[in-house]
Design a protein around this motif. Structure first.
Motif, PDB file in Angstrom:
ATOM      1  N   GLY A 147       0.836  -0.966   0.151  1.00 16.83           N
ATOM      2  CA  GLY A 147       0.067   0.063   0.035  1.00 16.83           C
ATOM      3  C   GLY A 147       0.856   1.297  -0.076  1.00 16.83           C
ATOM      4  N   SER A 148       2.125   1.294  -0.393  1.00 21.83           N
ATOM      5  CA  SER A 148       3.114   2.474  -0.394  1.00 21.83           C
ATOM      6  C   SER A 148       2.912   3.246  -1.818  1.00 21.83           C
ATOM      7  CB  SER A 148       4.377   2.056   0.071  1.00 21.83           C
ATOM      8  OG  SER A 148       5.302   2.851  -0.197  1.00 21.83           O
ATOM      9  N   PRO A 149       2.746   4.522  -1.699  1.00 23.11           N
ATOM     10  CA  PRO A 149       2.877   5.310  -2.577  1.00 23.11           C
ATOM     11  C   PRO A 149       4.057   5.372  -3.435  1.00 23.11           C
ATOM     12  CG  PRO A 149       1.868   6.412  -0.756  1.00 23.11           C
ATOM     13  CD  PRO A 149       2.437   5.047  -0.341  1.00 23.11           C
ATOM     14  N   SER A 150       5.244   4.756  -2.602  1.00 23.23           N
ATOM     15  CA  SER A 150       6.452   4.888  -3.316  1.00 23.23           C
ATOM     16  C   SER A 150       6.512   3.876  -4.532  1.00 23.23           C
ATOM     17  CB  SER A 150       7.397   4.496  -2.276  1.00 23.23           C
ATOM     18  OG  SER A 150       7.345   3.193  -1.867  1.00 23.23           O
ATOM     19  N   ALA A 151       5.775   2.696  -4.629  1.00 15.70           N
ATOM     20  CA  ALA A 151       5.677   1.835  -5.899  1.00 15.70           C
ATOM     21  C   ALA A 151       5.152   2.627  -6.883  1.00 15.70           C
ATOM     22  CB  ALA A 151       4.511   0.813  -5.322  1.00 15.70           C
ATOM     23  N   THR A 152       4.636   3.607  -6.773  1.00 12.75           N
ATOM     24  CA  THR A 152       4.084   4.389  -7.875  1.00 12.75           C
ATOM     25  C   THR A 152       4.948   5.126  -8.740  1.00 12.75           C
ATOM     26  OG1 THR A 152       1.746   4.649  -6.853  1.00 12.75           O
ATOM     27  CG2 THR A 152       2.324   6.129  -8.583  1.00 12.75           C
ATOM     28  N   PHE A 153       6.149   5.780  -8.032  1.00 14.10           N
ATOM     29  CA  PHE A 153       7.286   6.482  -8.632  1.00 14.10           C
ATOM     30  C   PHE A 153       7.836   6.031  -9.641  1.00 14.10           C
ATOM     31  CE2 PHE A 153       7.226   8.546  -4.356  1.00 14.10           C
ATOM     32  CZ  PHE A 153       6.889   9.774  -4.870  1.00 14.10           C
ATOM     33  N   PRO A 154       8.247   4.737  -9.706  1.00 15.25           N
ATOM     34  CA  PRO A 154       8.987   4.194 -10.848  1.00 15.25           C
ATOM     35  C   PRO A 154       8.020   4.077 -12.230  1.00 15.25           C
ATOM     36  CG  PRO A 154       8.972   2.593  -9.191  1.00 15.25           C
ATOM     37  CD  PRO A 154       8.468   3.662  -8.664  1.00 15.25           C
ATOM     38  N   ILE A 155       6.825   3.717 -11.810  1.00 10.62           N
ATOM     39  CA  ILE A 155       5.798   3.759 -13.099  1.00 10.62           C
ATOM     40  C   ILE A 155       5.303   4.980 -13.579  1.00 10.62           C
ATOM     41  CG2 ILE A 155       3.497   2.998 -13.593  1.00 10.62           C
ATOM     42  CD1 ILE A 155       3.953   0.751 -11.531  1.00 10.62           C
ATOM     43  N   ILE A 156       4.965   6.066 -12.806  1.00  7.62           N
ATOM     44  CA  ILE A 156       4.832   7.449 -13.305  1.00  7.62           C
ATOM     45  C   ILE A 156       5.886   8.033 -13.930  1.00  7.62           C
ATOM     46  CG2 ILE A 156       5.019   8.780 -10.880  1.00  7.62           C
ATOM     47  CD1 ILE A 156       2.300   9.820 -11.805  1.00  7.62           C
ATOM     48  N   TRP A 174      -3.009   7.128  -6.780  1.00  5.79           N
ATOM     49  CA  TRP A 174      -3.165   6.584  -8.212  1.00  5.79           C
ATOM     50  C   TRP A 174      -2.782   7.511  -9.056  1.00  5.79           C
ATOM     51  CZ3 TRP A 174      -6.381   8.504  -4.440  1.00  5.79           C
ATOM     52  CH2 TRP A 174      -7.088   9.824  -4.950  1.00  5.79           C
ATOM     53  N   ILE A 175      -2.664   7.151 -10.340  1.00  7.53           N
ATOM     54  CA  ILE A 175      -2.174   8.144 -11.651  1.00  7.53           C
ATOM     55  C   ILE A 175      -3.385   8.633 -12.304  1.00  7.53           C
ATOM     56  CG2 ILE A 175      -0.757   7.996 -13.469  1.00  7.53           C
ATOM     57  CD1 ILE A 175       0.853   5.715 -12.133  1.00  7.53           C
ATOM     58  N   HIS A 176      -3.364   9.769 -12.679  1.00  6.67           N
ATOM     59  CA  HIS A 176      -4.476  10.341 -13.589  1.00  6.67           C
ATOM     60  C   HIS A 176      -3.584  10.618 -14.845  1.00  6.67           C
ATOM     61  CE1 HIS A 176      -7.513  12.745 -15.256  1.00  6.67           C
ATOM     62  NE2 HIS A 176      -6.396  13.722 -15.749  1.00  6.67           N
ATOM     63  N   VAL A 177      -3.749  10.115 -15.990  1.00  6.14           N
ATOM     64  CA  VAL A 177      -3.365  10.520 -17.102  1.00  6.14           C
ATOM     65  C   VAL A 177      -4.382  10.931 -18.297  1.00  6.14           C
ATOM     66  CG1 VAL A 177      -3.212   8.129 -17.987  1.00  6.14           C
ATOM     67  CG2 VAL A 177      -1.607   9.793 -18.854  1.00  6.14           C
TER      68      VAL A 177
END
Length: 163
Positions: free
Chosen positions: A93-102, A127-130
């Motif tokens: 549940g860590s937002p840090s997992a989003t960094f490499p993807i975004i 989450w990511i908004h694109v």
């Protein structure tokens, strides 16, 4: 009803259900302009081909589309079929997992808006908004705190911020 045609068969069923969960009206007024059903579907197809399919090829197992076309929430690019919200599936549940993807998205994809969205009230949700337009993409990068509805923190170029 206009069909959403997706050329990437490995992702087609997933994207079709996630990007177009609502019926699209024959025409819709959006941002002081009337969009036809076909225009909205074409926008969804362009979003899929230029963003979603490439993203899922790069990260095939740990992403989920939370939202694509959703009508009736005001002048949102979701209303025009130009935006999607994507969640990184992360057991911790860590937002840090989003960094490499975004950051991969920022470096490898064309987009209009790319935002890391989160809520300070729920620190383990991110989450990511694109969004993608067929012309005139601004490559706008920002961070948005949903707990402070309507406020965006425009990031230093190339950086996303979580407080």
């Amino acid at each position: 009803m206009t069909q959403l045609t997706i050329r990437s068969p490995e992702i087609a069923a997933l994207s079709r259900r996630a990007l177009m969960p609502h019926d699209i009206p024959a025409s819709k007024t959006w941002n002081n302009r009337t969009l036809t059903e076909a225009e909205i579907v074409n926008n969804l197809a362009a979003l899929h081909e230029n963003v979603i399919a490439q993203l899922f090829r790069q990260f095939p197992t740990n992403l989920r589309i939370n939202s694509g076309y959703r009508p009736g929430r005001g002048p949102s690019q979701h209303d025009a079929g130009q935006a999607a919200d994507i969640q990184v599936i992360n057991p911790q549940g860590s937002p840090s997992a989003t960094f490499p993807i975004i950051n991969w998205m920022k470096d490898n994809l064309q987009f209009d808006q790319l935002a890391m969205e989160y809520s300070a009230r729920f620190p383990n949700q991110c989450w990511i908004h694109v969004s993608y337009k067929t012309s005139g993409n601004r490559n706008l990068i920002y961070t948005w705190d949903a707990a402070k509805a309507g406020t965006a923190q425009f990031s230093t170029p190339g950086r996303f911020i979580v407080r």
